[in-house]
Structure formats: C-alpha cells, structure tokens
Scaffold this motif. Structure first.
Motif, short mmCIF file in Angstrom:
data_model
loop_
_atom_site.label_atom_id
_atom_site.label_comp_id
_atom_site.label_asym_id
_atom_site.label_seq_id
_atom_site.Cartn_x
_atom_site.Cartn_y
_atom_site.Cartn_z
N TRP A 234 0.83 -1.19 0.00
CA TRP A 234 0.00 0.00 0.00
C TRP A 234 0.87 1.24 0.00
CZ3 TRP A 234 -3.70 2.58 -1.50
CH2 TRP A 234 -4.47 3.49 -0.77
N PHE B 176 2.63 1.63 -3.33
CA PHE B 176 1.69 2.09 -4.34
C PHE B 176 1.39 3.58 -4.17
CE2 PHE B 176 -2.70 2.49 -6.02
CZ PHE B 176 -2.37 2.30 -7.35
N PHE B 177 1.26 3.99 -2.94
CA PHE B 177 1.04 5.40 -2.63
C PHE B 177 2.17 6.24 -3.24
CE2 PHE B 177 1.98 8.88 0.39
CZ PHE B 177 0.83 9.63 0.22
N ALA C 232 2.12 6.31 -7.03
CA ALA C 232 1.02 7.13 -7.52
C ALA C 232 1.38 8.60 -7.42
CB ALA C 232 -0.25 6.83 -6.74
#
Lengths: 756, 756
Positions: free
Chosen positions: B265, B268-269, B272
């Motif tokens: 997570w 991915f943060f 992004a």
C-alpha cells in the motif's frame, strides 16, 4: 512411546469423542494438544533467569479451547495444511532419482493447470453473465410488459413469483447438494491459503452449486454479487471486473498468506488468460453472435472521458468527509452483518426446510421493496437530447416508464427494476447524461444498504463485492448531490468514489481496489481521489472493527493466523503456551506403541527421539506425521528385530503414497488390519521422519515464533530446551497454540486492549 | 569469554588486517567466521545417526573465503543488515512505555516519508528529462544547423566535442565525488534489500552524482538510460515509465527480498504520487510553461490505436521465433557485458585519470558511430501525407535531412542523431506513419547492441533499461521487416515485442515488464503476444546464463542470498558448514574478556550463555551484537560485583542509541576510553541480549535453514545441539555460510551441475 510428562495417555480427548454438530460446536483441531492438561507443573521447577529481575507479568491459568464456530456445515474435523517440505529419506531418494524429463513434465503440468484455470474461469465468468442477463432479462421483460398494460398486480405476482422460485431453487441446490457453497467463499479460501483445510470447500459439488446457485440467486434479484463462484481465485476477480493486474494484486493483498515471485508470474498468466477469454467472448456476442439478451457483458465500465475532474479545496474537503462517513457506515455494515449471520446460523441449523424458507422470505421482501418503493418516486420528463429511446422499451433500459405517463420516466424504477450491473452502470453515468432525485437516491441507498445486510448469511452463494459497490455508488451519488454547491466534481465520479470508499470501509483492501478501479476507468487523474477516499474510509473503519472477511472467518471458527502477532505475545515465550503431555516415539518403535498413540490421541505429529544404543544420548531425530505412519502401517513394513529398515522400503513406498488424499479417501486407523503376531514387531520410523523440523528454543518470544510459524506455513513446530540435561524436545506448537483465544484462556490476567 | 573449541583466538584474522584495495580484493564480510579453521575435528566425534545407513555423500574439505569482488570502490568492509527485531529488555521497556501519541507520530512519519520520496522522485524525474532534452537538444540543434550549411567537419567536431566534454564532466563527478554512483544501481539496491550494506551506495553524494552524472551522460549521447538515479526504487521505475502499478510490481518481482502487505500500500502510494507529479509537470509544459526544448516529456508512448492486431498462425510462429532468437541474443549480451565489466574494472582501478580517459574514449567512439554511419544510408523521399514538416527543421525531428538533398530524409540519422527516447518513439511508430530500410535497421541494431555492451561498466551512472529497449526495438522492427511476407502484424508492434523480448532475455523479469508495457500501450489485446514473447525469450536465455543484474551482483562480490537454496544443500545439514571456534560470553561478563573478543575477532554477534550460579546448567540466554556491546562499553555501565545491572540502565540507554549510525559515525573500538581499574569490572549483558535469536538444530537441512535465514532477513542464526550433554549453542551461521562458493569450498567433491 514415551509420555515425557507423568500423566497417562488415557486422560486425553480422543478425536472420536468430539461432538460434531452442524453449528455451535467447538472446532477440535486435530492438531490440538489436549487443552485440559495443566502443564505448569512441568515448568515450575525451572528457574526462569530472564524474568528473575523483572516482575513476572503474567500468571498462567488453565487452558481453554481456542475457537468457537458459530456457523458452517461439516467443519469438524478441520485439518491443518502443511506447506513445509517434509524432508524425509523417501522424499530425498525420490528427488535424487528424478530425471530431467520428469521435471519438464512437472513444469508443463503446472503451467497447463494455470492455463486451464484461466480458460475455465473465463468461460464460467462469461457463462454466468450470459445466463444472468438472459434469465433476469426475461423476468424483467415480462414484468415491464405487464405493467405497460397497467396490469400492476399481475406484474407484481409475476415478478415476485419468479424471484421466489429462482431463490427457492438456489437454496435447494445449496441445502441438499453442497451446504459449503453458501456465502462468499473468500473467507474460506483465505483460510485455506493460511493452512486451514475446512472440509468440502474445494469439493466438485461445491463448485457446481457455486456456479448454478449464484446464477439463480443473482437472477432472483437478491442484493448479492455474481462473483460467488469465481472470487475464489485471482482469476475470479479478474473475471468479475475484467482487471487482470487487479486480480493479481487482490490475491497478493487479501487472499494469500505467503507468496513467491514465481507465483506472481503464474498468477498473472492465469488472469491474463481470463481477461482475453472474456474479451473474445464479448466481442463474439457484440459482432452478431447469438447471445440472446446478453448486452454489454454485464461488466462495469465508467466512461471517464466525459467527466470533469477539477481539483479544488472544497471538493477535496467533500471527498474527505465522504470517506470518513463511509468508514463509519462501513463499520456499521460489518457490525450488522455479523449480528445477522449469527442469527441466521440458528435458523439455518434447523434443517433444509428452514434454510429454504429463509431464502424465500428474503426473496419476497426484496421483491416487495423493488416493486413498491418506485411508486413513491416522482415522474421525470424524458431528456430531449438522449441518444436512447425514452422511456425505454427493452428489459434493461435506463429510463423505466413504470407507472409514469408517456414521455416520463421513473428514476427509482430504473435502479430497482434492473440487474445489479445495470444499476451500477446507471449510478456511474456522468451528470450530463442522467440525473437522479435526491429522495430517489436516498431511498435506493437505504434499501440496498439494509437488504445487503439481511441477505448475506442466507443459504445461497453470495458475493459481497456487488452489494457494497451498489450501496457505495448510491451513497456517493447522493453525497455528490447534497454537496453540489461546493464542488464541481461530476456526480458519476462521486458515485465511483463512493463505491471505493464503501469497499474500503467494509473489505479494508486498498491497492487492489485502486488498481481494479484504475483498470476500469483508465484514468490516472482519478487515482489521487480514489486513494484519498480509500485511505480515509479504511482508517476510520479500522478504528471500530475488523474487515468483513475477517469477521466471517471468526464466526466460522476458522483458526486463521494473522500476519502480525498480538502485541502481548511479545511478553510471552513459547514454553508459556506449550501444553502436555508430549507423546514421542523412538527411532525404531514397536507397532503396539504406535497404534496405541494413534488410537488414544488426536495428534497429527509426533517427535522421534533416538536413544542408546542407536545414539550416545537421547537426541532429536525429527518429526513423523500421523498420515505417514498410517502408510507405513498399511504397507506393513515391520521387522522382528529392533534394527534399521531394509532399503527395499524405497521400492515399496514412494512420495506419491504421501500425497494428500481426496476428501474421504485417506487411510483410516480402523481400516488397518494388523495381525496379533505383528503387534510386537518393530517399525523403523527413520525413512518417514522429517529430519529437519522447524524448531524454536523454549525462551523464544511467542510473537517471533508466531511470525515464523505463519511465514513458513507450518503445521508443527518443535520446542527445544535452552539448557542441558533435558529431553531433546520439550513440546510441540501447532496453529492452535498461537490463537489469541487460547493464549488469553491460559492467561486471563492479560488485558489485550492495554496493548493496542 | 569461552572459546568452546581448543584453538586460541590469536589464530583468527582480525578485521584490521584485511587488505582493502579498490579492486580484486576479497570481501571480508565482518560476519565472516574465520575460514581457515578446520572445524571437522569438533564434529568428528559425533556419531551421525542419520547417515549411518546411507552412504556419506560428501567429504568435508578445507574452508575458503566465499566471494571475490571484481569491481567496486570501497566495498570493504561490507556489513550485513539485520531485519530481525532485536528482542532485548531495553527494547521491550521502550515499547511498553510508548504512548499513543508516539505511535501516531511514527505512523505519520512513515507516510510522510513515502510522500516525500514520491514527490522528490517525481520532481527529479521531471528535472532529469527536462535537462536532458534541453542539453542534448541544443547540441543536436548546433550539429544540424552546421550540417545544413554543409560544414560537415565542423559539425562533427562540434558534435563529438560536446559529447566528450559532457562525458568527461560526468566521469569526473563520478571519479572524484562518488565512485559508488557508477553503473546501474539496481544490483546494489537489490543486495541492500537482501541485507548487504555495501558502503556509500545510499550516501547523499552518491545521489547527487547519480542525478547530475546521468543527465550529463545521457546528454553526451551514450547508449545508457536516464533512469540511473531513479531505478533505485519502485518510485523510480514509475517515474521512468510513468507506470505506477508496474513500479510496484517491479519492486515486488525484482528488487525486494521480503515483503509485507503493508508495504504494498505504501509503495503504491509513493508510485502514484510520482505519476501524478510527472503528469502535472508535463501538463504545465504542454500548456505554455517555459520548458525550453522540453517536448513530449521524453517518455515513451506507443499509440496502439492505429496498429492492426490480427492473430494468425504464421504471425504467432514469427513471434515465437523472435522470442527464441532474442533469448539467445540476450544471453550473449549478458555474457559480453560480464567480460567487458571485468576488463574495465582493471582500467578503472588505475585511478581517476584512467576512468575519465575510458569514458572519453567511449564517447568519441559513440560520436563517430552516430555521425559517420548515417552516411551509408539511402536518402528516402519525404512522405507526401506527413503531418509534420519533412525534412525536419527542429532538433528532435523525425525526418533528419542530414546529407540528403531537399525533399529527402536519412532514416538512419533520424535514429542516431536524436535522443534515445526519441529514437525509441521513432522505432515504435506504426508502419503507416514511417518506414525504415532493412539495412538501416540492421546497422542501427548492430551498433546499439555493441555500444550498449561496451558502454556499461564505464564510470558514469548508466541505466540498462534504455539500451536494452533500444536494441530490442530495432531488432523487433528489423524482424518484422524480414518476416513481412508471413505476418500482418504491424512493424511498430514488432518493435514493441522486440523490446519486450530483449528485456526478457537480459533482465529476466516478467510480470513487471508486462504491466509496464500494458500501462504504456493501454491495450489488452497486445498482452498475449507480449507474454508469449517474454516467456520464450526468458526461458531460452535462462538455459544459458543468469540475468544481468545477478551477474553484476556476482562481479561486485556482493554476498546475495538467492530465494532458492542450491539443490545440493538438501543433502547437507547446518553443522556441516559451521566453522569454529565459537566465541561466547557469560550473561555477566568481565570487561576485559569483551574487549579481548572485540579486538581479536571480526565477529558481529556473540551468543550469551548463562552459567551456574545464575542457572542450574549452562543455558542459552541469547545473542549480543558488537555494536550494542560498544554502546554499553561507551556508557560504562559496569559494576564491581558479578550481579545484575541496576534498573537505572533503562534511563541511561534507549533504543535510539542502538539505531544504525550513519556511515562513519558508528562507535569505534579505538574510541573507547576504558580505564585500568574498569577492565576487571563486570558488565551485565542481559539488558542488551536478544533473548529470542532464531535457532536451528544442527541436523536441520542446510537448504531449509537458508530459506529461513533469507525469509526473515537474518544476520545471525544460532545452531543448537540435537542431543543432551553438549553446550547450548554449537555454532553460529551467517550469510557467508550459505554462499555456494563457501559450501563448495568446504566440499570440493560436490558437483553442482549434477544437481541442476
């Protein structure tokens, strides 16, 4: 056989004695070391140096059983799975004799299965959509045409009747053929990958009922998802949302307990096959194939190109607020689902008739809501610039005429009297195309939210994704309408964010939701908002309760090992939770002793200790499994003398004999035909002994041992002494011993909340 | 201090004695247990029951050092990293005293760093592209305008001169400021995440040189990628290819040794954030920002909408053949890169001047190839239907006029006299827009293939992705032209597949390449072909040699632990590789003994054994680290009596004191100021002892122990006896002991290829 503690073996619960009922029973894990033995005495003599100058934090109480199953059919007995390489001589012998061609064969088999799973899941996914669109389409068409002739009562009777018949059929399949097919399936798969082998979840009959039961259930108009038979795998998620990368990440984030990079490639291969199969099938239907009422494939797609994405401070504030409220609503959803499932389990436990009655009742209730609620909605004039005919004439139309005069449509009926997929597509449509009344959105949201809660737990295969997305999309669209003065974001986008926030609030996944939505919408600019809303809703919801899948795992009593050990386990060591007495075997053991141990205990693993004259001092030889002992006993590889087995054993037993047998096909103790003269012969256990069991020292922190146990997918872990002059193994730990319920039962003084 | 084996401590190599030169030196891992001690004697007395009735497969030889570093500056000494939670009393005390606000602070800090890394990487990525486009653009503009005036010699001098100046600057940065910045960086990061802390790879000076050195190097026209400073992280891959999900999967597949779902997570943060920063920056430039010659952001995009994707048997055969040949070419590439890097390391080892000379020589060679090779190409008439001006007038034009008459363009010059990104975009362009001559493609492919090989290893930051993609795209396009009679697939698509197959053939990654290409092309229908070609090329290449990053790891001598243990390790047990003598401490030890052990050994971990009167029998208390001992000695927490430490220790030492110090800031043994009267005082080691070290029994299979060691990111693993009457610890295993070189050195009779 050497019970190292003073108590006799008679005192232990034999597995046979466990009372197996369908619900409200203790799950007696076969691995369970008898819980009623107070093992403090064994340890009390040992001077615990580590705690000598810190206060003893914990007082050891009596043991308890760990898990209480609330629902679930035939969960008894649950076996643990063993992901460990069982490093015995037969396996080694087999490995070294394996030729290149066999290895190539094996690799091809693995990829072949991956391909077959991909093809199968893709086809099932297509078939499922195809069948639902046709059955539900026909039903809606019938209702709509009756209504257009103003035969409203007949329309309702046809609608509700069809729903109840479909529901009864789904429930009957589930009740009589495969009770394990009820519910979502994700918690069971999650538990299976964690090492818990609940019976029947992977049986062919379960798959059959999953497929047809979910088609019937979804066609019956229930607030359930059609991903039921598919979400078992990453391939299933890929099929449900046509998102191959999202599928892989779902498996990685939510389902899998352990993971190798080789799996990544194979999983991705499978999900890609699914995506391609689906694409080909949909293209086939679109280009004139005979697919009946099958329209756009029933797959959700949000056309983001027409939406206006402008970031503003007030818009971001609205999104933050939406996430927070969704977190609260999501945790309430989970709380209520939990209560409802517990209540239903009592009803379902009363037999097949009760199960079916419950399903039919909910079907009737759903039909009433869907049919009568639209009557209170306003009639809206048809848009002049619409590209489709308004009011709609086909069964899946966006502009349902319902009771309205010509040229008008009923927006609530467009949501209720459609398949779930079409309703989601309607909610996601950009503002420019379609608008909903605030009251309609509120009624729809409240109805779906409540129906979703009372539907999960009935005896049909029921996916949880679609109800949550439906409720979330309605919530988001409603929120967008309420805050339209302060934000310029499109309502369709709000619906998408609402769905994301609800998913975050109930399922508590993050990356996979983001990637699935990214694959659906194909716009990177959406990503920051989706991430933000997910982060907020998950954080808020996590402060109240656990994710819905974890709750269901708990209700089902599946002994799931969490990725993180509980904080209080840091202050315990492994010997604090070991319970006795420990049953061990000699390296060369009498048949009688083995039979006795297998009869009188439910243990699945036994340490093997070599003793003089075969070694200088008692030493740890390894661990044997019950199932392997049964193979040896069945093959009758005995000898009269206490000596090593003849190498001929490698011809008589191969690793294939040790493969996990299908349900009901394993060797049973009762099937063994041991003669009187054989009972005093000897068995050499070395060829089947795992010479490299995982071991921890008795003073190893329980938290670290739990992580070790889980990361390696173990079934047994040997506890070895930290000092000299003691037996080489002092205990065995199984999954059960790491369960918080078990540990807190032993130490009632621990206050878990203090450690949060 | 208790040397449990008979030999004295004098015989061991002290770390100080290791000869640290820049190249061709032994990496003496600090953890290295002295290799020259024959430890067979210690074990020879033990009757090995397990092998008693099978033949002893292996004869134990003499120990050797494990790894030979060929290149790399300042690799000595390499420390191992410890990912284990060091479970000592100070940490426990600190944990239990931690308040909610501190925990929230910690969580926010983690996310804050993730955000900062994302923002920073995004900005660096943008700045990098921006700078390269402007510097290289100006250089090409100068050259083109001189050529248009037919001043060809001056044009060459300007072009080659600019390249050599830029190259010299890049090399000087690298040679004088941060030698560790040379090369790709991925192998070092991979090793770091595996637990190998090569010095300086994460120093600020290295980052600085990575950024500016790579801008200069790419601008100089080298066949290198600009992802140099960024591929360190998942965020970097996301920045290089604008592919957030691909970045996460790259980290997961290639870089990371272990992984938690919480990391998924956060990663991915970060990716992004990078993708969004880049997108905003590019939009800023596109909508009238002052970005100079910065065009389309220098990011590769393949417009697939105009390509024609038709599947046919002959087309698939062509793709299969292309994959197989790419596999062979890829493995030859890796083989030659290996040879070249070894040769260059000798040249680079002769000092800064040699390094810079080598870089300038390669720059001159590259300039000559780029400038003179287009002269042999045909002049092609400009297309009539082109939307852009032909021949091009700006610096990054697709239709370079070069020496051709007006109305004609030189296709080879369009590839050579452009930035690498523009060349890739040209090669990917669909057939309808642009065509290349077969000879031009062949010349370009051969040149790039050879230049790519001889460029890697020179002293500049140099990404490997771009050279491989360039060569692969040219190869694919050439292949498409050669097979145009049997397939209808577009040439641009062939170029894309060629790039994928070359990436598969050299880097041997799969999922991340697929996902990155999927994110770039946005078309699912491409996916089957990309997967097919990757699978073939990777499989073919794997049968010859290892991936290029693994090769570089080996050349650099970084002791990388593979995910899978070598097959022959299944037939060894842990005690077979343990080497002595083992140095242990008592729970309460004399200062003198500790100082002596720290002075005379290079060990970083010591088992602590409690002895009577503090325990009934000698028992394993845990493990202390050298760095923690140094903290205790520096704080002088001594006592005159042999007793437990005062609880005041918890005020004097906190977990912060045990944090890993920055390079050069750690406590050194020489800095300790121990007085004469203190040397006979006692130190209580319990508060700093890790009471839960990971342990294995001496008969644990080496293969399983290696997996355990790697999966938990360990630094030390204690080996405990399997029988009674022996010391509670019989050895310690470190990373070094699992290295194939070490094991094969001990057992020269093992034939590793027999086990493949």
């Amino acid at each position: 056989m050497t019970p190292t503690s003073g108590e006799g073996a008679e005192k232990m619960d034999a597995e046979d004695g466990v009372n197996c009922s369908d619900y409200e029973h203790d799950i007696e894990n076969e691995d369970l070391w008898d819980g009623n033995e107070e093992s403090g005495g064994y340890w009390s003599g040992i001077y615990d140096r580590n705690k000598a100058h810190t206060k003893p934090l914990l007082m050891k109480g009596t043991n308890t059983t760990s898990q209480i199953a609330i629902i679930g059919a035939n969960l008894c007995p649950i076996e643990s799975l063993d992901y460990e390489i069982f490093d015995n001589e037969i396996l080694k012998n087999d490995w070294s004799s394996r030729k290149k061609v066999q290895i190539i064969h094996y690799v091809m088999l693995k990829w072949g299965f991956a391909l077959l799973i991909g093809l199968g899941t893709g086809l099932v996914g297509f078939f499922n959509s195809f069948a639902v669109e046709n059955i539900a389409g026909f039903k809606l068409f019938m209702t709509t045409s009756l209504m257009s002739k103003h035969r409203y009562l007949e329309a309702f009777l046809a609608y509700a009747g069809a729903n109840m018949c479909l529901a009864a059929a789904a429930a009957a399949l589930c009740a009589f053929i495969a009770p394990a097919a009820a519910g979502s399936g994700i918690p069971e798969v999650k538990a299976y990958l964690n090492g818990v082998d609940a019976q029947h979840i992977l049986a062919p009959s379960t798959l059959f009922v999953k497929i047809f039961g979910s088609i019937l259930g979804v066609s019956a108009g229930f607030v359930v998802g059609k991903e039921g038979p598919m979400v078992h795998t990453a391939a299933g998620v890929a099929a449900a949302f046509r998102a191959p990368v999202g599928g892989v990440l779902f498996a990685l984030e939510e389902a899998a307990t352990w993971w190798r990079s080789a799996l990544l490639w194979r999983t991705f291969f499978t999900t890609a096959v699914v995506a391609i199969v689906l694409r080909v099938a949909i293209q086939f239907c679109a280009t004139g194939g005979k697919c009946g009422l099958f329209g756009e494939g029933g797959l959700i797609m949000y056309d983001v190109s027409s939406a206006n994405i402008t970031y503003s401070a007030s818009g971001i504030f609205a999104v933050l607020l939406m996430g927070a409220i969704a977190g609260i609503l999501g945790s309430i959803y989970n709380y209520l689902v939990d209560k409802v499932v517990r209540t239903y389990s009592i009803i379902n436990g009363k037999g097949a008739f009760s199960k079916i009655s419950l399903v039919v009742t909910i079907a009737l209730l759903t039909s009433c809501c869907y049919y009568f609620l639209p009557w209170i909605a306003y009639c809206i004039p048809c848009p002049s610039n619409s590209t489709v005919i308004c009011p709609s004439v086909d069964e899946s139309g966006e502009y349902k005429n319902f009771q309205c005069p010509p040229g008008y449509y009923n927006d609530l009926a467009s949501l209720f009297l459609n398949t779930n997929d079409d309703a989601i597509r309607n909610l996601f449509s950009p503002r420019i195309i379609k608008e909903f009344h605030i009251t309609s959105l509120f009624i729809y949201f409240a109805t779906i939210y409540c129906l979703g809660i009372i539907t999960y737990g009935i005896a049909i295969p029921s996916g949880l994704f679609i109800p949550v997305i439906l409720a979330g999309a309605a919530y988001g669209r409603l929120f967008g309408r309420l805050f339209e003065t302060i934000t310029k974001l499109d309502r369709g986008l709000f619906a998408l964010l609402g769905a994301a926030s609800f998913l975050g609030g109930t399922m508590r996944m993050t990356v996979s939701i983001c990637v699935i939505l990214l694959e659906l919408t194909n716009d990177l600019l959406l990503l920051p908002l989706v991430m933000l809303v997910l982060l907020v809703s998950k954080t808020v919801a996590d402060s109240f309760n656990k994710g819905v899948y974890d709750q269901i795992l708990k209700i089902k009593g599946l002994p799931y090992l969490e990725a993180h050990a509980e904080p209080y386990m840091r202050n315990l060591v492994t010997r604090d939770v070991v319970s006795g007495p420990l049953i061990t075997f000699s390296g060369i053991e009498k048949v009688r002793n083995i039979l006795h141990a297998l009869h009188t205990t439910g243990h699945n693993g036994f340490p093997v200790i070599d003793e003089p004259p075969f070694s200088d001092a008692p030493e740890l030889c390894g661990l044997v499994l019950r199932s392997h002992l049964l193979v040896l006993l069945k093959e009758k590889i005995f000898s009269r003398d206490r000596g090593f087995a003849n190498p001929v054993i490698f011809q008589r037993i191969s690793t294939l004999d040790f493969g996990k047998a299908g349900s009901g096909k394993e060797i049973k103790l009762e099937d063994l035909d041991i003669q009187e003269e054989e009972i005093d012969m000897y068995v050499d256990l070395h060829p089947i002994t795992n010479a490299s069991p995982y071991t921890v020292v008795e003073t190893m922190s329980l938290a670290k041992a739990a992580i070790l146990f889980r990361q390696h997918g173990l079934r047994h872990m040997c506890v070895v002494p930290k000092s000299q002059g003691r037996p080489p193994v002092v205990g065995i730990l199984t999954r059960h011993d790491f369960m918080p319920e078990h540990v807190l039962g032993l130490y009632p003084d621990i206050k878990p909340h203090k450690w949060q």
